[in-house]
Write a protein that holds these residues in place. Structure first.
Motif, mmCIF file in Angstrom:
data_model
loop_
_atom_site.group_PDB
_atom_site.id
_atom_site.type_symbol
_atom_site.label_atom_id
_atom_site.label_comp_id
_atom_site.label_asym_id
_atom_site.label_seq_id
_atom_site.Cartn_x
_atom_site.Cartn_y
_atom_site.Cartn_z
ATOM 1 N N VAL A 75 -4.893 -8.864 -10.850
ATOM 2 C CA VAL A 75 -5.348 -9.252 -9.578
ATOM 3 C C VAL A 75 -6.579 -10.405 -9.685
ATOM 4 N N PRO A 76 -6.385 -11.499 -9.409
ATOM 5 C CA PRO A 76 -7.409 -12.590 -9.446
ATOM 6 C C PRO A 76 -8.361 -12.463 -8.338
ATOM 7 N N VAL A 77 -9.531 -12.550 -8.517
ATOM 8 C CA VAL A 77 -10.648 -12.718 -7.475
ATOM 9 C C VAL A 77 -11.630 -13.715 -7.626
ATOM 10 N N ARG A 78 -12.184 -14.255 -6.583
ATOM 11 C CA ARG A 78 -13.178 -15.467 -7.038
ATOM 12 C C ARG A 78 -14.515 -14.722 -6.226
ATOM 13 N N GLY A 79 -15.540 -14.685 -7.028
ATOM 14 C CA GLY A 79 -16.766 -14.267 -6.344
ATOM 15 C C GLY A 79 -17.013 -12.896 -6.289
ATOM 16 N N PHE A 80 -18.474 -12.696 -5.928
ATOM 17 C CA PHE A 80 -18.664 -11.175 -5.990
ATOM 18 C C PHE A 80 -18.170 -10.421 -4.875
ATOM 19 N N GLN A 81 -18.172 -11.097 -3.544
ATOM 20 C CA GLN A 81 -17.793 -10.305 -2.534
ATOM 21 C C GLN A 81 -16.485 -9.871 -2.540
ATOM 22 N N GLU A 82 -15.351 -10.963 -3.162
ATOM 23 C CA GLU A 82 -14.135 -10.491 -3.397
ATOM 24 C C GLU A 82 -13.957 -9.288 -4.234
ATOM 25 N N LEU A 83 -14.848 -9.449 -5.539
ATOM 26 C CA LEU A 83 -14.763 -8.298 -6.384
ATOM 27 C C LEU A 83 -15.140 -6.995 -5.719
ATOM 28 N N GLN A 84 -16.177 -6.885 -4.843
ATOM 29 C CA GLN A 84 -16.678 -5.917 -4.286
ATOM 30 C C GLN A 84 -15.318 -5.202 -3.130
ATOM 31 N N ASN A 85 -14.873 -6.188 -2.554
ATOM 32 C CA ASN A 85 -13.746 -5.761 -1.635
ATOM 33 C C ASN A 85 -12.578 -5.220 -2.543
ATOM 34 N N MET A 86 -12.196 -5.858 -3.682
ATOM 35 C CA MET A 86 -11.033 -5.074 -4.325
ATOM 36 C C MET A 86 -11.340 -3.954 -5.012
ATOM 37 N N LEU A 87 -12.533 -3.553 -5.459
ATOM 38 C CA LEU A 87 -13.088 -2.395 -5.876
ATOM 39 C C LEU A 87 -13.036 -1.271 -4.888
ATOM 40 N N ASP A 88 -13.366 -1.490 -3.661
ATOM 41 C CA ASP A 88 -13.257 -0.569 -2.487
ATOM 42 C C ASP A 88 -12.186 -0.283 -2.319
ATOM 43 N N VAL A 89 -11.000 -1.094 -2.275
ATOM 44 C CA VAL A 89 -9.880 -1.036 -2.023
ATOM 45 C C VAL A 89 -9.265 0.177 -3.094
ATOM 46 N N HIS A 90 -9.486 -0.075 -4.053
ATOM 47 C CA HIS A 90 -8.907 0.802 -5.234
ATOM 48 C C HIS A 90 -9.969 1.862 -5.900
ATOM 49 N N LYS A 91 -10.975 2.179 -4.946
ATOM 50 C CA LYS A 91 -11.851 3.325 -5.394
ATOM 51 C C LYS A 91 -11.301 4.854 -5.679
ATOM 52 N N ASN A 92 -10.110 4.917 -5.062
ATOM 53 C CA ASN A 92 -9.588 6.258 -5.365
ATOM 54 C C ASN A 92 -8.527 6.195 -6.643
ATOM 55 N N ARG A 93 -8.399 5.202 -7.330
ATOM 56 C CA ARG A 93 -7.488 4.816 -8.398
ATOM 57 C C ARG A 93 -7.946 5.678 -9.567
ATOM 58 N N THR A 94 -6.699 6.449 -10.243
ATOM 59 C CA THR A 94 -7.239 7.218 -11.304
ATOM 60 C C THR A 94 -6.736 6.540 -12.631
ATOM 61 N N SER A 95 -5.822 5.435 -12.570
ATOM 62 C CA SER A 95 -5.709 4.818 -13.958
ATOM 63 C C SER A 95 -6.794 3.922 -14.126
ATOM 64 N N PRO A 96 -7.058 3.340 -15.345
ATOM 65 C CA PRO A 96 -8.159 2.393 -15.586
ATOM 66 C C PRO A 96 -8.190 1.010 -14.817
ATOM 67 N N ILE A 97 -9.338 0.687 -14.459
ATOM 68 C CA ILE A 97 -9.480 -0.730 -13.843
ATOM 69 C C ILE A 97 -10.439 -1.301 -14.942
ATOM 70 N N TYR A 98 -9.754 -2.476 -15.180
ATOM 71 C CA TYR A 98 -10.698 -3.248 -16.393
ATOM 72 C C TYR A 98 -11.040 -4.378 -15.344
ATOM 73 N N LEU A 99 -12.205 -5.033 -15.671
ATOM 74 C CA LEU A 99 -12.882 -6.227 -15.060
ATOM 75 C C LEU A 99 -13.123 -7.315 -16.232
ATOM 76 N N TYR A 100 -12.579 -8.435 -15.969
ATOM 77 C CA TYR A 100 -12.037 -9.447 -16.979
ATOM 78 C C TYR A 100 -13.141 -10.702 -16.467
ATOM 79 N N PHE A 101 -14.290 -11.091 -16.753
ATOM 80 C CA PHE A 101 -15.004 -12.240 -16.071
ATOM 81 C C PHE A 101 -14.852 -13.310 -16.914
ATOM 82 N N PHE A 102 -14.620 -14.479 -16.302
ATOM 83 C CA PHE A 102 -14.659 -15.582 -17.029
ATOM 84 C C PHE A 102 -15.091 -16.986 -16.169
#
Length: 131
Positions: free
Chosen positions: A5-32
């Motif tokens: 899932v691509p995100v641009r900027g800090f707020q989009e990242l925060q929003n994405m993590l909020d949506v997936h806050k209860n996810r049990t499988s790994p969440i990786y963040l790839y910054f570029f």
């Protein structure tokens, strides 16, 4: 299956993590660094590492969410003030490219991401995060 899932900027990242806050499988963040219209990042280290990173994600992750985070243009990234929220907790990203396990301590940064053995070990160790 791993989802990218691509995100641009800090707020989009925060929003994405909020949506997936209860996810049990790994969440990786790839910054570029931001890419131009031809798909090339301004960050030479990001360009050099991208193929190996994406190959490792496809090869070593099974049921993960990979949030592909565009940190912005060169000036935005180089900004050391409070405006660059990626450099502050909870992310504390000091170099790009960086890959980290969300809600974990594990991360690889910069030239570490050029080493296929380190990438493999990173994903083996983070495949089943503690919740």
């Amino acid at each position: 299956m791993t989802e990218f899932v691509p995100v641009r900027g800090f707020q989009e990242l925060q929003n994405m993590l909020d949506v997936h806050k209860n996810r049990t499988s790994p969440i990786y963040l790839y910054f570029f660094g931001e890419k131009d219209s031809k798909g090339k990042s301004w960050c030479p280290d990001c360009v050099e590492a991208e193929e190996g990173i994406m190959t490792a994600f496809r090869q070593y992750t099974k049921d993960a969410l990979v949030v592909v985070v565009d940190v912005g243009n060169r000036d935005a990234w180089k900004d050391r003030s409070d405006a660059n929220k990626f450099r502050k907790p909870p992310f504390s990203v000091n170099s790009i490219p960086s890959v980290l396990l969300w809600k974990g301590q594990q991360r690889l940064e910069g030239d570490q991401l050029l080493k296929s053995g380190l990438l493999k070990l990173f994903f083996e160790e983070t495949a089943n995060p503690k919740t």
